[in-house]
Design a protein around this motif. Structure first.
Motif, PDB file in Angstrom:
ATOM      1  N   LEU A 198       3.768   3.867  10.417  1.00 14.38           N
ATOM      2  CA  LEU A 198       3.382   4.266   9.068  1.00 14.38           C
ATOM      3  C   LEU A 198       3.690   3.188   8.034  1.00 14.38           C
ATOM      4  CD1 LEU A 198       4.482   8.014   9.109  1.00 14.38           C
ATOM      5  CD2 LEU A 198       2.194   7.048   9.442  1.00 14.38           C
ATOM      6  N   ARG A 199       4.558   2.240   8.422  1.00 15.14           N
ATOM      7  CA  ARG A 199       4.802   1.078   7.574  1.00 15.14           C
ATOM      8  C   ARG A 199       4.632  -0.199   8.387  1.00 15.14           C
ATOM      9  NH1 ARG A 199       4.965  -0.076   2.549  1.00 15.14           N
ATOM     10  NH2 ARG A 199       6.891  -1.306   2.686  1.00 15.14           N
ATOM     11  N   GLY A 200       3.823  -0.098   9.438  1.00 17.98           N
ATOM     12  CA  GLY A 200       3.610  -1.230  10.325  1.00 17.98           C
ATOM     13  C   GLY A 200       2.557  -2.184   9.807  1.00 17.98           C
ATOM     14  N   PRO A 201       2.239  -3.215  10.599  1.00 14.98           N
ATOM     15  CA  PRO A 201       1.306  -4.259  10.151  1.00 14.98           C
ATOM     16  C   PRO A 201      -0.121  -3.774   9.956  1.00 14.98           C
ATOM     17  CG  PRO A 201       1.859  -4.560  12.457  1.00 14.98           C
ATOM     18  CD  PRO A 201       2.794  -3.515  11.928  1.00 14.98           C
ATOM     19  N   ALA A 202      -0.561  -2.816  10.741  1.00 12.87           N
ATOM     20  CA  ALA A 202      -1.959  -2.387  10.657  1.00 12.87           C
ATOM     21  C   ALA A 202      -2.253  -1.709   9.326  1.00 12.87           C
ATOM     22  CB  ALA A 202      -2.284  -1.439  11.820  1.00 12.87           C
ATOM     23  N   ILE A 203      -1.410  -0.772   8.937  1.00 14.45           N
ATOM     24  CA  ILE A 203      -1.659  -0.020   7.709  1.00 14.45           C
ATOM     25  C   ILE A 203      -1.499  -0.896   6.480  1.00 14.45           C
ATOM     26  CG2 ILE A 203       0.708   0.770   7.310  1.00 14.45           C
ATOM     27  CD1 ILE A 203      -2.528   2.854   6.946  1.00 14.45           C
ATOM     28  N   ARG A 204      -0.816  -2.049   6.623  1.00 12.89           N
ATOM     29  CA  ARG A 204      -0.624  -2.957   5.498  1.00 12.89           C
ATOM     30  C   ARG A 204      -1.591  -4.145   5.523  1.00 12.89           C
ATOM     31  NH1 ARG A 204       4.609  -5.290   5.732  1.00 12.89           N
ATOM     32  NH2 ARG A 204       4.861  -4.630   7.894  1.00 12.89           N
ATOM     33  N   ASP A 205      -2.481  -4.149   6.511  1.00 13.16           N
ATOM     34  CA  ASP A 205      -3.455  -5.234   6.622  1.00 13.16           C
ATOM     35  C   ASP A 205      -4.672  -4.896   5.753  1.00 13.16           C
ATOM     36  OD1 ASP A 205      -5.308  -7.169   7.369  1.00 13.16           O
ATOM     37  OD2 ASP A 205      -4.716  -7.142   9.471  1.00 13.16           O
ATOM     38  N   ARG A 206      -4.648  -5.344   4.501  1.00 10.03           N
ATOM     39  CA  ARG A 206      -5.694  -4.959   3.553  1.00 10.03           C
ATOM     40  C   ARG A 206      -7.059  -5.508   3.948  1.00 10.03           C
ATOM     41  NH1 ARG A 206      -2.717  -5.647  -2.381  1.00 10.03           N
ATOM     42  NH2 ARG A 206      -1.039  -4.127  -1.979  1.00 10.03           N
ATOM     43  N   ARG A 207      -7.085  -6.702   4.483  1.00  6.80           N
ATOM     44  CA  ARG A 207      -8.377  -7.270   4.877  1.00  6.80           C
ATOM     45  C   ARG A 207      -9.027  -6.442   5.981  1.00  6.80           C
ATOM     46  NH1 ARG A 207      -8.240 -13.904   4.708  1.00  6.80           N
ATOM     47  NH2 ARG A 207      -7.423 -14.093   2.588  1.00  6.80           N
ATOM     48  N   TYR A 208      -8.222  -6.003   6.923  1.00  8.26           N
ATOM     49  CA  TYR A 208      -8.744  -5.153   7.998  1.00  8.26           C
ATOM     50  C   TYR A 208      -9.257  -3.828   7.423  1.00  8.26           C
ATOM     51  CZ  TYR A 208      -8.825  -2.378  12.310  1.00  8.26           C
ATOM     52  OH  TYR A 208      -9.210  -1.571  13.355  1.00  8.26           O
ATOM     53  N   LEU A 209      -8.477  -3.217   6.567  1.00  8.00           N
ATOM     54  CA  LEU A 209      -8.859  -1.927   5.991  1.00  8.00           C
ATOM     55  C   LEU A 209     -10.139  -2.049   5.170  1.00  8.00           C
ATOM     56  CD1 LEU A 209      -5.362  -0.617   4.829  1.00  8.00           C
ATOM     57  CD2 LEU A 209      -6.623   0.019   6.895  1.00  8.00           C
ATOM     58  N   LEU A 210     -10.246  -3.105   4.364  1.00  8.77           N
ATOM     59  CA  LEU A 210     -11.436  -3.289   3.542  1.00  8.77           C
ATOM     60  C   LEU A 210     -12.671  -3.566   4.396  1.00  8.77           C
ATOM     61  CD1 LEU A 210     -10.014  -5.410   0.582  1.00  8.77           C
ATOM     62  CD2 LEU A 210     -10.839  -3.055   0.495  1.00  8.77           C
ATOM     63  N   ALA A 211     -12.491  -4.357   5.454  1.00  7.72           N
ATOM     64  CA  ALA A 211     -13.623  -4.667   6.319  1.00  7.72           C
ATOM     65  C   ALA A 211     -14.107  -3.433   7.072  1.00  7.72           C
ATOM     66  CB  ALA A 211     -13.246  -5.769   7.305  1.00  7.72           C
ATOM     67  N   MET A 212     -13.161  -2.592   7.494  1.00  6.24           N
ATOM     68  CA  MET A 212     -13.525  -1.429   8.296  1.00  6.24           C
ATOM     69  C   MET A 212     -14.037  -0.254   7.470  1.00  6.24           C
ATOM     70  SD  MET A 212     -13.347  -2.310  11.355  1.00  6.24           S
ATOM     71  CE  MET A 212     -13.746  -0.655  11.939  1.00  6.24           C
ATOM     72  N   ALA A 213     -13.680  -0.200   6.192  1.00  7.80           N
ATOM     73  CA  ALA A 213     -14.045   0.966   5.369  1.00  7.80           C
ATOM     74  C   ALA A 213     -15.550   1.229   5.329  1.00  7.80           C
ATOM     75  CB  ALA A 213     -13.477   0.812   3.964  1.00  7.80           C
ATOM     76  N   PRO A 214     -16.395   0.248   4.961  1.00  8.94           N
ATOM     77  CA  PRO A 214     -17.832   0.553   4.909  1.00  8.94           C
ATOM     78  C   PRO A 214     -18.446   0.784   6.286  1.00  8.94           C
ATOM     79  CG  PRO A 214     -17.463  -1.787   4.513  1.00  8.94           C
ATOM     80  CD  PRO A 214     -16.113  -1.126   4.519  1.00  8.94           C
ATOM     81  N   ILE A 215     -17.902   0.120   7.305  1.00  9.59           N
ATOM     82  CA  ILE A 215     -18.421   0.340   8.660  1.00  9.59           C
ATOM     83  C   ILE A 215     -18.083   1.751   9.122  1.00  9.59           C
ATOM     84  CG2 ILE A 215     -18.316  -0.416  11.068  1.00  9.59           C
ATOM     85  CD1 ILE A 215     -17.656  -3.208  10.079  1.00  9.59           C
ATOM     86  N   THR A 216     -16.840   2.151   8.907  1.00  9.03           N
ATOM     87  CA  THR A 216     -16.419   3.487   9.317  1.00  9.03           C
ATOM     88  C   THR A 216     -17.190   4.563   8.578  1.00  9.03           C
ATOM     89  OG1 THR A 216     -14.205   2.630   9.758  1.00  9.03           O
ATOM     90  CG2 THR A 216     -14.430   5.015   9.583  1.00  9.03           C
TER      91      THR A 216
END
Length: 421
Positions: A198-216
């Motif tokens: 919940l405070r790991g690298p994935a949830i804090r990876d903003r570039r990943y989250l932004l890239a995946m948001a429109p695809i998801t």
């Protein structure tokens, strides 16, 4: 263990779960309303709670898979779902349904991310894409068989037939767990990341989250298939209702036959972004194709709906391939469970709310609703390429082979949700 033996176990288990999922998806609504006697109007809240539970647990589930091994966690999830499935036989009210569905559906959402981690841990490079595409094909083939069995159960329409179907679905999870027991374990970490992810690298990876948001967000296409098309056919066209069922059957058959071929051509982050962008455009066009069906006779309306359905399948094939390539290409291998757990959680959010939005647009606004859906898909497509390129630059490999993730934990369907994604 030889690679083909591992692939065979995973594919057979996924296909068996697909049969159970197609069966359960076909019968669950009538079982809960006709056999158990629960009010249909109140099922929504219970199912919403179940969906939220799965979304909330996806990231911790991925972190646990990183720590203890995706195979071990996937096996456990299958056994948990088997017990929860049998518990539907004892459901006697909305409270019991909420608890059982929370475990059953929650484990399904968590299992999606853990299954991704299992496949990406066992395979690398383009073999991930090939394996996961074949897995998705196996699920859809199984769904088609399971739906046929479910139709027979509905024809019998007796309590014993529903009970037998539920037991069969539970057995599919046990079978898959047994097959997973013979699969090698994935690499593990020495400890959990912060707050179990919940405070790991994935949830804090903003570039990943932004890239995946429109695809998801393109996941809304599944709600169009399961909810929008049937509603449009019944409420706004003169086409027979069986046409809606026909689009589902055609979709399953084409995905089973073509997903591997499409995914084999989408291996890099950039290729995934291009595929997802094209998916948004094709899905938008498919929404507009449905519009003329409202003013035609039964024959032409059926042809138009089926044509729109075919375009929708093309969009879905491209979307899934693109989502796999981008999500796995951008993840950090040592935290693959967390990254794919985030992806599963994001997908779960869309699946939770998209059906209601589609009903409101298509059912409430008719043709205008289809135009709005088309606009939504285009809006999703526009930022995908620049966001994916920016995220890829952060990992230093915009053209590296990404591979893909899939439902390696198996899928026996969720209450109120599609049997397969």
């Amino acid at each position: 263990m030889k690679r083909h033996s591992v692939e065979g176990r995973l594919l057979f288990g996924t296909g068996i779960n697909g049969i159970g999922g197609g069966l359960w998806f076909t019968i669950w609504a009538l079982y809960l309303t006709r056999v158990i006697g629960l009010p249909a109007g109140r099922l929504g809240l219970s199912l919403a709670v179940a969906g939220v539970v799965g979304i909330a647990l996806s990231l911790p589930g991925g972190a646990i898979a990183d720590r203890f091994g995706a195979r071990r966690v996937a096996l456990t999830i299958n056994l948990v779902r088997a017990v929860a499935c049998l518990a539907f036989l004892a459901v006697d009210g909305l409270v019991a349904l909420t608890l059982v569905a929370a475990v059953f559906n929650g484990a399904q959402v968590v299992g999606s991310g853990v299954g991704n981690a299992l496949i990406t841990g066992l395979f690398d490079d383009e073999r991930r894409m090939r394996m996961l595409a074949r897995s998705r094909a196996a699920v859809h083939a199984g769904n088609t068989v399971g739906a046929g069995i479910g139709a027979a159960v509905l024809a019998v329409d007796q309590r014993w037939a529903y009970a037998a179907a539920i037991v069969f679905n539970a057995v599919t999870f046990v079978v898959n767990a047994g097959l997973l027991a013979g699969v090698p374990e994935t690499p593990t970490r020495r400890r959990l990341s912060r707050w179990a992810g919940l405070r790991g690298p994935a949830i804090r990876d903003r570039r990943y989250l932004l890239a995946m948001a429109p695809i998801t967000a393109l996941t809304a296409c599944w709600a169009v298939q399961s909810t929008g098309i049937p509603l449009w056919v019944v409420s706004s066209t003169s086409a027979p209702p069986v046409v809606a069922a026909g689009t589902v059957i055609v979709s399953s058959v084409l995905i089973a036959g073509l997903q591997s071929a499409v995914s084999a051509r989408v291996l890099t982050i950039r290729q995934g972004a291009v595929a997802a962008t094209l998916a948004g455009v094709v899905l938008a066009v498919s929404c507009l194709v449905f519009l003329p069906a409202a003013g035609k006779g039964a024959g032409w309306a059926a042809v138009i709906v089926l044509g729109g359905g075919l375009l929708h399948v093309v969009g879905e094939l491209l979307f899934v391939s693109g989502q796999w390539a981008v999500s796995v290409g951008l993840m950090r291998e040592e935290f693959r469970g967390e990254y794919l757990g985030v992806s599963a959680a994001m997908t779960g959010v869309v699946q939770e709310f998209a059906p209601g939005v589609v009903v409101g647009l298509v059912g409430g606004l008719g043709g205008v609703g289809w135009v709005a859906m088309a606009g939504f898909f285009v809006a999703c497509a526009v930022p995908i390429l620049p966001l994916a390129a920016r995220a890829a630059s952060g990992v230093g490999d915009a053209a590296g082979v990404a591979g893909a993730g899939g439902a390696g934990a198996g899928d026996g369907g969720g209450v109120g949700a599609g049997a397969v994604s």
